[in-house]
Write a protein that holds these residues in place. Sequence first.
Motif: not given
Ligand SMILES: C[S@@+](CC[C@H](N)C(=O)[O-])C[C@H]1O[C@@H](n2cnc3c(N)ncnc32)[C@H](O)[C@@H]1O
Length: 264
Positions: A5, A10, A18, A46, A67-68, A92, A106, A110
Amino acid sequence: MNLTWERAHMPSGTEEILNKRTLSSSHRRLNELLQPGMRVLDIGCGTGAITKGIFEATHPGIAVGLDIDVGLIRQAHDSYAHGPCYVVADLYRVPFTRKFDLTSAARVLQWLSDPGRAIECCISATKPGGRFLALDYNHEKIAWEPCPPSSMMLFYKAFLAWRSDAGMDNAIADRLASEFGRLGLIDIRVTEQHERSDSLHANDKSRLAIWSSVAATRGHQMVKDGYLTELQRITAEQDFRDWTDSTAVTQTIYLLAVEGRVPG
Ligand SMILES: C[S@@+](CC[C@H](N)C(=O)[O-])C[C@H]1O[C@@H](n2cnc3c(N)ncnc32)[C@H](O)[C@@H]1O
């Protein structure tokens, strides 16, 4: 805060990346699937740039962005207050059960060290008969024409190591379909959604420069974590920017949209 995490968080400056995304330009398969009246959950939304498009395409349905990251959700609220609902939560511990016609994640899986468990959580928020759709990368299959400067190749190699050492799967896009099958989803479909940028197209210029932006943002985390020196980071950032302005022809980022239905 665990290591995955800490690295997934970000960093400041990535909001710009974003915010340039839209539903139609950055998630074609989701755009095709949406219908008015649908209930859609956008996990890892995001700054809400794509969630806004989901809201417009499904109106008078329901669009929820989750989002977290409190700061990103605050920005989503400020930018697109009249429309989607936003929730701060860890995927989770997704606070919904069998509620959505479509759950989307989306470019999120990863960044996780346990994508299988994350997919199960996304499925649990989805109605029987509904769909789960993931969009993600195989970072190992990026293609540049011609080859970028050696400073960027070094940066990119360090980026992959920095991610995989934290338990992230650099090739996750190509593993999603089998993972969906293992977790009981049916009617699995894979759609190529590679992001190809061409230096001949003026609109592609900022997309071509994305790895310069990554070096300028995430690069600082990589330096702090000991994967690069500051000199290597800044050289990669500047050389790649020069390369995109003068030498680059194309860049193809490998991205797959993978969907499956929850048995009804
Ligand atoms: C690369 S950004 C993608 C944002 C958007 N979905 C897009 O396609 O542009 C990944 C997002 O996943 C969120 N994220 C990562 N781990 C998470 C978790 N455990 N629970 C909720 N959100 C999470 C991050 O905070 C971030 O905003």
